[in-house]
Design an enzyme around this catalytic site. Structure first.
Site, PDB file in Angstrom:
ATOM      1  CG  ASP A 114      -0.651 -69.912  79.497  1.00  0.00           C
ATOM      2  OD1 ASP A 114      -0.568 -69.197  78.309  1.00  0.00           O
ATOM      3  OD2 ASP A 114       0.671 -70.960  79.710  1.00  0.00           O
ATOM      4  CD  GLU A 119      -3.183 -68.969  75.534  1.00  0.00           C
ATOM      5  OE1 GLU A 119      -2.781 -68.107  74.665  1.00  0.00           O
ATOM      6  OE2 GLU A 119      -2.850 -69.301  76.255  1.00  0.00           O
TER       7      GLU A 119
END
Length: 688
Positions: free
Chosen positions: A340, A377
């Site tokens: 993330d 990401e």
């Protein structure tokens, strides 16, 4: 020093079980003194035993260590750290707080935990999360090993462990819903769907109270411990239950041929900003773990958008990240990670973007992680965007541009054809290195963050009022189209159009070069009623409604068959960019418009066709995509004698003609095919 206390050693960090006791080790450079606390019960208001570390005897460099004889797995423990409380200088020691070991492998007292008690002055012992001693070597893996499925054969299913089975329609007994064990019961569904990997939204122990009351943090992007599986997802309630139940789940998924990828949040923690709670890192060594503002270190640098930012390129915080990754691969047998806001890893200790970030090179070169999938990401909340340029070629990347461009094309926006062509080819404009395989692009149209696929074709605007933030939260740029009516409708024409649009999106996703990722429930039209930021909706709004399986069998059938079809073909498994030469002996692609070999790249164009060929495997497909609202007549290639075109997919046709298998597909007459408005067609050359 008592007879059962030994000096201990400075490695490994955390609590390590030996035959005659447990070694405890904690890093803190700036604390003045340290206490190890033992508890008989998880909610004890006072420890049953307090052991003080002797800095002359139980400390090496900045590592505090002690060995306690007779202690076994299952012992509940915590720490108190003493030192300065001078936030403007970066010090936030608070001896009233029971601190969680950063290397805790199991966490208890989550039922009695209070974020409020951890945020204000005063003793929080009874209301603090506490660690449990775990011996990971006692589990029987039955020769289980990570699967190491190539990206070229991977279909990812992003899902929420709790939300997958919490709905009463799941068929799971109430006490078992929302657990790792319940997910095991649903493996046949996942297997039948055709996916090869589950990407689990955060399962590291997180703070469910990190949300605006009375709502809960449902998604889990609020980590408390990077080594412990989230206890609230465990059916087993004993101290060590979540660890073994998680491993049972991994083992069962592996037996079904399904990999386990964890969505990991190494960019921030649940301790939040300067007003947040003291749970672990802040009270152990604040400035070693977090980026602090240079002028006034009482404030936290916030590149995560969640209040604080982990100092990933600091040797201590970085070592913890590496140790966590190694633990989940070696001891918990997971197959990979989705990082993330991974661009935070590219920031220096002071937040400055840097090339060749140490933490990334260590992750890429670590031998324990050599077989693990690493998915980035590749952006952060501070404006750093690195899609296509993230840390060499070891990481694959969530391709947000694929999402945006495919949505825009299917919505029928202008100026999309050239962009769509790049996305279909694996985005060589974004990943230009000639040796970069197309599967480095993780292609997705929806994910947890944003509209579901059903809502993408049912809402023009977000509807997040249930989040309690006056609809200010969530993305505004959704590139969605409601097909004529906002939200639910009984209009059969609009419902048919929505189904067709979803099939168009599925078709483009699964015929594009790259690694496809599906969002939980999209295959059965899961809806969040227009909410595109359901982070706090631990209820029917955010859960998988299993009644949808019976309500939308036609879409589920389409998705399952399309996955099986594309997974069988070698043209979708090649590990190099397609050649744009129809005479090549290599797998190739040829672009067309409504006329062969004449693609229309104009801004106003809303249609494209392409042929895919794998000469060695004798695979030949012709695919036509029409986002225009009127039918278009496409020329189709002339085949050698003995071959004919057969229709596999036509999204404008009703079930069962929307998808036909190779054996049942009808032949095409003539040299043209009429593609209906907002339709997608796949033809396959066959000799039969």
């Amino acid at each position: 020093m008592k007879s059962d206390i030994g000096r201990g050693q400075s490695f490994p960090l955390g609590a390590t079980v030996y035959p005659d006791g447990v070694n405890f080790c904690l890093f803190s450079k700036t604390c003045a003194s340290l206490e190890l606390l033992f508890f008989d019960a998880q909610d004890d208001a006072k420890p049953s035993r307090v052991i003080k570390f002797d800095p002359q005897y139980n400390k090496t460099f900045y590592y505090w260590h002690i060995f306690v004889k007779g202690i076994k797995a299952g012992q509940i423990y915590g720490y108190r750290a003493y030192g300065m409380f001078e936030p403007e200088l970066g010090y936030r020691f608070d001896a009233d707080k029971v601190l969680l070991d950063p290397y805790a492998k199991a966490v208890v007292n989550t039922e009695n935990y209070s974020r409020e008690a951890a945020s204000k002055r005063g003793d929080n012992c009874a209301k603090a999360m506490k660690a449990v001693v775990v011996d990971p070597k006692t589990y029987d893996w039955e020769d289980d090993k990570p699967l190491e499925i190539p990206y070229s054969q991977t279909v990812i299913y992003e899902m929420h462990v709790g939300g997958f089975t919490r709905n009463p329609n799941s068929g799971i007994p109430p006490s078992k819903r929302g657990t790792y064990a319940a997910l095991i019961d649903k493996i046949p569904y996942l297997k039948d769907l055709g996916i090869t990997a589950v990407e689990l939204m955060p399962v590291h122990q997180f703070d469910e109270q990190d949300a605006v009351p009375p709502r809960k943090n449902y998604w889990g992007y609020s980590t408390v411990s990077f080594f412990a599986p989230h206890r609230q997802y465990s059916f087993r309630r004993d101290h060590l239950g979540p660890v073994d139940e998680f491993r049972d789940m991994v083992k069962a998924l592996h037996k079904a041929g399904i990999e386990v990828i964890l969505d990991v949040v190494y960019n921030h923690t649940a301790e939040g900003n300067e007003n947040g709670p003291t749970l672990s890192f802040r009270g152990i060594d604040n400035s070693m773990y977090y980026m602090l503002e240079e002028e006034n270190q009482s404030f936290y640098s916030n590149y995560s958008g969640c209040g604080n930012t982990i100092k990933a390129n600091h040797e201590i915080a970085g070592q913890m990240i590496i140790d966590s990754l190694r633990y989940w691969v070696s001891e918990m047998h997971v197959d990979g990670f989705r990082f993330d806001l991974a661009s935070i890893f590219s920031r220096n200790r002071d937040g400055t973007p840097m090339e060749d970030a140490p933490i990334l090179w260590i992750i890429k070169s670590d031998p324990v992680l050599a077989g693990a999938k690493l998915i980035a990401e590749a952006w952060d909340a501070g404006g750093l965007y690195e899609v296509g340029s993230f840390a060499g070629d070891r990481f694959t990347e969530w391709n947000g541009q694929f999402r945006d461009d495919v949505r825009s094309f299917v919505k029928s926006e202008p100026k999309q054809i050239q962009r769509l062509a790049y996305r279909i080819m694996g985005s060589p404009d974004i990943y230009p290195k000639p040796d970069r395989e197309p599967h480095c692009s993780i292609n997705f149209i929806t994910c947890h963050d944003g509209f579901t696929l059903n809502d993408l074709v049912s809402y023009n605007q977000k509807h997040n009022q249930a989040n309690g933030e006056n609809n200010r939260d969530g993305h505004n740029d959704n590139r969605s189209w409601n097909c004529g009516v906002e939200g639910l409708t009984n209009d059969t024409y609009i419902e048919a159009l929505r189904n067709q649009q979803m099939k168009n999106l599925w078709t483009i996703l699964l015929v594009s070069q790259g690694t496809p990722m599906l969002l939980m429930g999209d295959e059965v039209r899961r809806t969040q009623n227009g909410n595109n930021n359901a982070y706090c909706q631990d209820n029917e709004l955010g859960w998988f409604d299993w009644s949808d399986v019976g309500k939308h069998p036609e879409l589920l059938r389409f998705v399952k068959n399309l996955i099986r079809f594309t997974q069988r073909l070698q043209i979708f498994r090649i590990e190099s960019i397609l050649v744009m030469d129809p005479n090549s002996k290599l797998p190739n692609i040829t672009w067309h418009g409504v006329r062969l070999n004449k693609p229309d790249w104009a801004d106003y164009s809303r249609s494209i066709a392409f042929s895919l060929r794998h000469p060695e495997k004798q695979e030949y497909l012709h695919i036509m995509l029409n986002s225009y609202w009127e039918p278009l007549l496409f020329e189709i290639p002339i085949l050698p004698k003995g071959q004919r075109w057969y229709r596999i997919v036509d999204t404008a046709l009703a079930v069962p003609n929307d998808f036909c298998t190779e054996k049942t597909a009808p032949p095409i007459q003539g040299n043209h095919y009429r593609v209906q408005g907002r339709g997608s067609v796949i033809l396959m050359a066959q000799s039969r």
